[in-house]
Design an enzyme around this catalytic site. Sequence first.
Site, mmCIF file in Angstrom:
data_model
loop_
_atom_site.group_PDB
_atom_site.id
_atom_site.type_symbol
_atom_site.label_atom_id
_atom_site.label_comp_id
_atom_site.label_asym_id
_atom_site.label_seq_id
_atom_site.Cartn_x
_atom_site.Cartn_y
_atom_site.Cartn_z
ATOM 1 C CG ASP A 1 -1.843 -1.242 1.201
ATOM 2 O OD1 ASP A 1 -2.123 -1.771 0.108
ATOM 3 O OD2 ASP A 1 -2.266 -1.674 2.290
ATOM 4 C CE LYS B 1 -3.655 -5.586 0.764
ATOM 5 N NZ LYS B 1 -4.109 -4.351 0.063
ATOM 6 C CG ASP C 1 -7.775 -6.347 -1.808
ATOM 7 O OD1 ASP C 1 -8.870 -6.901 -2.024
ATOM 8 O OD2 ASP C 1 -7.545 -5.652 -0.794
ATOM 9 C CG MET C 2 -8.286 -5.815 -8.730
ATOM 10 S SD MET C 2 -7.831 -4.078 -9.022
ATOM 11 C CE MET C 2 -6.794 -3.743 -7.600
ATOM 12 C CE LYS C 3 -11.491 -4.753 -0.216
ATOM 13 N NZ LYS C 3 -10.087 -4.413 -0.547
ATOM 14 C CG LEU C 4 -12.970 -7.889 -9.694
ATOM 15 C CD1 LEU C 4 -12.847 -8.952 -10.778
ATOM 16 C CD2 LEU C 4 -12.572 -6.529 -10.231
ATOM 17 C CG LEU C 5 -20.592 -5.929 -6.810
ATOM 18 C CD1 LEU C 5 -21.013 -7.393 -6.853
ATOM 19 C CD2 LEU C 5 -21.065 -5.266 -5.529
ATOM 20 C CG ASP C 6 -19.736 -4.123 -13.328
ATOM 21 O OD1 ASP C 6 -20.866 -4.107 -13.876
ATOM 22 O OD2 ASP C 6 -18.924 -3.188 -13.421
ATOM 23 C CB ILE C 7 -23.487 -6.879 -15.143
ATOM 24 C CG1 ILE C 7 -22.450 -6.518 -16.214
ATOM 25 C CG2 ILE C 7 -24.343 -5.663 -14.797
ATOM 26 C CD1 ILE C 7 -23.060 -6.123 -17.538
ATOM 27 C CG ASN D 1 -20.269 -10.318 -20.460
ATOM 28 O OD1 ASN D 1 -19.922 -11.416 -20.889
ATOM 29 N ND2 ASN D 1 -19.886 -9.181 -21.038
ATOM 30 C CB THR E 1 -10.951 -5.623 8.891
ATOM 31 O OG1 THR E 1 -10.051 -4.992 7.975
ATOM 32 C CG2 THR E 1 -10.979 -7.112 8.625
ATOM 33 N NE ARG F 1 -2.659 -2.236 12.178
ATOM 34 C CZ ARG F 1 -3.020 -2.472 10.927
ATOM 35 N NH1 ARG F 1 -2.852 -3.677 10.411
ATOM 36 N NH2 ARG F 1 -3.542 -1.524 10.184
ATOM 37 C CD GLN G 1 -7.881 -2.640 9.020
ATOM 38 O OE1 GLN G 1 -9.076 -2.839 9.063
ATOM 39 N NE2 GLN G 1 -7.165 -2.842 7.932
ATOM 40 N NE ARG H 1 -2.571 1.065 7.742
ATOM 41 C CZ ARG H 1 -3.807 1.535 7.871
ATOM 42 N NH1 ARG H 1 -4.012 2.831 7.985
ATOM 43 N NH2 ARG H 1 -4.837 0.718 7.865
#
Length: 237
Positions: free
Chosen positions: A12, A34, A61-67, A69, A116, A177, A186, A207
């Site tokens: 990060d 990551k 770590d893209m946390k995809l969410l879409d239709i 296709n 988290t 941690r 967090q 971190r």
Amino acid sequence: MSARERLIVGLDVPGVDEAAQMVARLGDSVSFYKIGYQLAFAGGLSFARELAADGKQVFLDMKLLDIDNTVAKGVENIAKMGMSMLTLHAYPKAMRAAVEAAEGSGLCLLGVTVLTSMDDADLAEAGYPGDAQALVKRRAAQAAEAGMGGIVCSAAEAVLVRDIIGPERAIVTPGIRPAGTSADDQKRVMTPAKAIAAGASHLVVARPILRAEDPKAAAEAIVADIESAMSQETGSA
């Protein structure tokens, strides 16, 4: 799986130059990284390919969410990049589309249950009924049913999730941690050893390593903590 393979260092950082410097400083103490939004949108996707080509494992770590296709086509391309892990928000339709698209690739798909950084009050504000634990359990069950490779959840929920998804799937826990370090933003955190004892398979740490005076020493200390927890598990088996 060795203790070193269980530690995932979150890169990060602002850009690829900083990421490359950190990877060089960590050397062979870390084998798994990551890459999230911050680095991905600063040239990090090409850097992810380079890490994979160098023999490192990469958790995108893209946390995809879409239709359906759109999710499927994205997963197909990510699988071609040589990534080891990819996150999606744990919505049933998206997960089913992703699982079908990743079939045969070796890409481990992870369902993100509840971030988290969120607690019960945050979920209520977002319109979700019930508490974080109930939502984590529901989404974990849906991920297992969809055929996902694992779950991302707080280490505090790892025991519950392990009972739901079984022994073979991955449980990846951010919010780790080491004792004596700051929780930062967090809200549901745990030490490395306790997270492993709770059933986590992989720990994401950013971190506490990136900000350490000696990042390599910080990473090695966490690996030693993981090894200790694994030894205790073996001894009690």
